[in-house]
Design a protein around this motif. Structure first.
Motif, PDB file in Angstrom:
ATOM      1  N   ASN A 272      46.290  30.248 -87.032  1.00 57.33           N
ATOM      2  CA  ASN A 272      46.245  31.712 -87.086  1.00 57.33           C
ATOM      3  C   ASN A 272      45.698  32.194 -88.429  1.00 57.33           C
ATOM      4  N   VAL A 273      46.103  31.533 -89.500  1.00 56.82           N
ATOM      5  CA  VAL A 273      45.638  31.875 -90.842  1.00 56.82           C
ATOM      6  C   VAL A 273      44.124  31.695 -90.953  1.00 56.82           C
ATOM      7  N   LEU A 274      43.602  30.681 -90.267  1.00 55.25           N
ATOM      8  CA  LEU A 274      42.186  30.330 -90.408  1.00 55.25           C
ATOM      9  C   LEU A 274      41.296  30.931 -89.319  1.00 55.25           C
ATOM     10  N   ALA A 275      41.857  31.827 -88.512  1.00 52.87           N
ATOM     11  CA  ALA A 275      41.114  32.360 -87.367  1.00 52.87           C
ATOM     12  C   ALA A 275      39.805  33.018 -87.779  1.00 52.87           C
ATOM     13  N   GLY A 276      39.772  33.694 -88.907  1.00 52.96           N
ATOM     14  CA  GLY A 276      38.551  34.366 -89.328  1.00 52.96           C
ATOM     15  C   GLY A 276      37.644  33.537 -90.213  1.00 52.96           C
ATOM     16  N   VAL A 277      38.031  32.287 -90.468  1.00 56.19           N
ATOM     17  CA  VAL A 277      37.299  31.432 -91.401  1.00 56.19           C
ATOM     18  C   VAL A 277      36.542  30.313 -90.687  1.00 56.19           C
ATOM     19  N   LEU A 278      37.130  29.808 -89.613  1.00 52.85           N
ATOM     20  CA  LEU A 278      36.534  28.700 -88.869  1.00 52.85           C
ATOM     21  C   LEU A 278      36.129  29.161 -87.474  1.00 52.85           C
ATOM     22  N   ASP A 279      35.085  28.531 -86.933  1.00 53.94           N
ATOM     23  CA  ASP A 279      34.736  28.828 -85.541  1.00 53.94           C
ATOM     24  C   ASP A 279      35.681  28.064 -84.611  1.00 53.94           C
ATOM     25  N   ALA A 280      35.560  28.312 -83.309  1.00 49.05           N
ATOM     26  CA  ALA A 280      36.506  27.755 -82.336  1.00 49.05           C
ATOM     27  C   ALA A 280      36.516  26.229 -82.358  1.00 49.05           C
ATOM     28  N   GLU A 281      35.351  25.623 -82.489  1.00 51.46           N
ATOM     29  CA  GLU A 281      35.252  24.161 -82.499  1.00 51.46           C
ATOM     30  C   GLU A 281      35.924  23.580 -83.746  1.00 51.46           C
ATOM     31  N   GLU A 282      35.707  24.239 -84.881  1.00 53.36           N
ATOM     32  CA  GLU A 282      36.330  23.776 -86.123  1.00 53.36           C
ATOM     33  C   GLU A 282      37.843  23.977 -86.082  1.00 53.36           C
ATOM     34  N   ALA A 283      38.250  25.137 -85.575  1.00 55.36           N
ATOM     35  CA  ALA A 283      39.689  25.438 -85.515  1.00 55.36           C
ATOM     36  C   ALA A 283      40.434  24.432 -84.651  1.00 55.36           C
ATOM     37  N   ALA A 284      39.751  23.904 -83.624  1.00 54.55           N
ATOM     38  CA  ALA A 284      40.382  22.923 -82.731  1.00 54.55           C
ATOM     39  C   ALA A 284      40.726  21.626 -83.452  1.00 54.55           C
ATOM     40  N   GLN A 285      40.039  21.364 -84.571  1.00 47.85           N
ATOM     41  CA  GLN A 285      40.284  20.128 -85.324  1.00 47.85           C
ATOM     42  C   GLN A 285      41.465  20.247 -86.295  1.00 47.85           C
ATOM     43  N   VAL A 286      41.890  21.466 -86.560  1.00 51.83           N
ATOM     44  CA  VAL A 286      42.876  21.699 -87.613  1.00 51.83           C
ATOM     45  C   VAL A 286      44.272  21.295 -87.144  1.00 51.83           C
ATOM     46  N   TYR A 287      45.004  20.620 -88.026  1.00 52.39           N
ATOM     47  CA  TYR A 287      46.413  20.338 -87.748  1.00 52.39           C
ATOM     48  C   TYR A 287      47.172  21.652 -87.691  1.00 52.39           C
ATOM     49  N   SER A 288      48.159  21.735 -86.817  1.00 53.74           N
ATOM     50  CA  SER A 288      48.788  23.016 -86.520  1.00 53.74           C
ATOM     51  C   SER A 288      49.734  23.509 -87.611  1.00 53.74           C
ATOM     52  N   ALA A 289      50.159  22.624 -88.505  1.00 56.82           N
ATOM     53  CA  ALA A 289      51.160  23.023 -89.499  1.00 56.82           C
ATOM     54  C   ALA A 289      50.801  22.463 -90.866  1.00 56.82           C
ATOM     55  N   PHE A 290      51.448  23.018 -91.887  1.00 57.89           N
ATOM     56  CA  PHE A 290      51.318  22.489 -93.242  1.00 57.89           C
ATOM     57  C   PHE A 290      52.687  22.488 -93.884  1.00 57.89           C
ATOM     58  N   ASP A 291      52.824  21.729 -94.952  1.00 58.39           N
ATOM     59  CA  ASP A 291      54.083  21.705 -95.700  1.00 58.39           C
ATOM     60  C   ASP A 291      53.990  22.702 -96.838  1.00 58.39           C
ATOM     61  N   GLN A 292      54.999  23.540 -96.972  1.00 58.18           N
ATOM     62  CA  GLN A 292      55.106  24.405 -98.139  1.00 58.18           C
ATOM     63  C   GLN A 292      56.391  24.061 -98.872  1.00 58.18           C
ATOM     64  N   VAL A 293      56.245  23.653-100.114  1.00 62.06           N
ATOM     65  CA  VAL A 293      57.382  23.321-100.974  1.00 62.06           C
ATOM     66  C   VAL A 293      57.366  24.327-102.113  1.00 62.06           C
ATOM     67  N   GLY A 294      58.327  25.243-102.120  1.00 59.56           N
ATOM     68  CA  GLY A 294      58.277  26.314-103.110  1.00 59.56           C
ATOM     69  C   GLY A 294      56.999  27.109-102.940  1.00 59.56           C
TER      70      GLY A 294
END
Length: 278
Positions: free
Chosen positions: A4-26
């Motif tokens: 969702n964060v990257l919706a305006g940055v990547l096209d649909a094909e690129e977005a499909a490659q992205v892992y769905s989550a990230f780790d945030q520590v602090g």
């Protein structure tokens, strides 16, 4: 969700490659960048900084967690180039170095669950303590317990000392910088009502020292990874794995919890094993 964060940055094909989550520590974000998006990693990092208001630094995970200290290589991508941050959980504050000491924010529920099981006056041995998260959360929730917090990584041990001070539990959390086997052999044999083994990759190698740390009867929280087709199947296999691990001892697996999925059809489990020593 990262997509969702990257919706305006990547096209649909690129977005499909992205892992769905990230780790945030602090205020530090650690992401996994697929090989096919290596050229977009800076753009991705800048988008995270712009959309995740609490983030001040973004790093890419450049290697798997490895070695005795369970650390991973990180590549700085955007924001402030530092790896030390403060993380808050269950009313506790933790100073964390995401590059030099093991830490996972994804175990919060399990840390709270184990803390809730600790009884009055218990002595606990945490064999693989990292920066002290389990140890300190337990000590904060249970004012009469004592926790020996073992880790062989000097950086993790120093952070545990500082975190115990930050949370005003230095009188009850005792950091021990040593290999868990030698620490138990040399100073902690037969002292524990409860033993934690939060090292799922290798916990089975340390069953004998874990049992040696117990009094005549006690509980071991045994972590492991199992391959399974479903969460239900993972729970069944986790219980079976725990029985196999403790087969040389009189024991009872009282509860098996599926903590999280760590890879495709790979689950982290924790089994609560009551051991009675002869």
């Amino acid at each position: 969700m990262l997509k969702n964060v990257l919706a305006g940055v990547l096209d649909a094909e690129e977005a499909a490659q992205v892992y769905s989550a990230f780790d945030q520590v602090g205020d530090i974000v650690v992401i996994k960048i697929p090989d096919g998006l290596a050229g977009k990693k800076t753009v991705i990092a800048q988008a995270i900084l712009a959309n995740v208001k609490t983030a001040k630094a973004v790093f890419a995970q450049a290697s798997a967690v490895r070695g005795d200290f369970r650390v991973r290589d990180l590549e700085f991508l955007a924001g402030e180039n530092r790896t030390v941050t403060e993380y808050k959980e269950h009313g506790c504050r933790f100073k964390v170095d995401v590059a030099r000491a093991y830490f996972s924010p994804r175990l919060s529920t399990e840390r709270q669950r184990i803390a809730s099981l600790v009884g009055e006056g218990e002595t606990i041995v945490n064999m693989f303590a990292g920066v002290g998260t389990y140890s300190i959360i337990i000590a904060k929730a249970n004012k009469t317990c004592r926790v020996y917090s073992i880790d062989s990584n000097p950086v993790a041990n120093e952070l545990c000392i500082e975190n115990a001070r930050l949370n005003k539990v230095s009188d009850r959390v005792i950091p021990v910088c040593a290999d868990a086997t030698s620490a138990i052999r040399d100073q902690l044999t037969g002292v524990a009502d409860r033993v934690l083994m939060p090292l799922p990759e290798r916990a089975k190698e340390f069953i004998a020292p874990a049992v040696a740390a117990l009094k005549e009867k006690g509980v071991v929280h045994y972590f492991a990874h199992v391959r399974a087709d479903s969460k239900k199947h993972a729970k069944e296999l986790g219980e079976k794995d725990a029985h196999e691990a403790f087969k040389d001892y009189e024991h009872d697996v009282t509860e098996t919890t599926v903590v999280r999925e760590v890879g495709p059809r790979v689950y982290q489990i924790v089994a609560d094993v009551t051991v009675t020593k002869a």
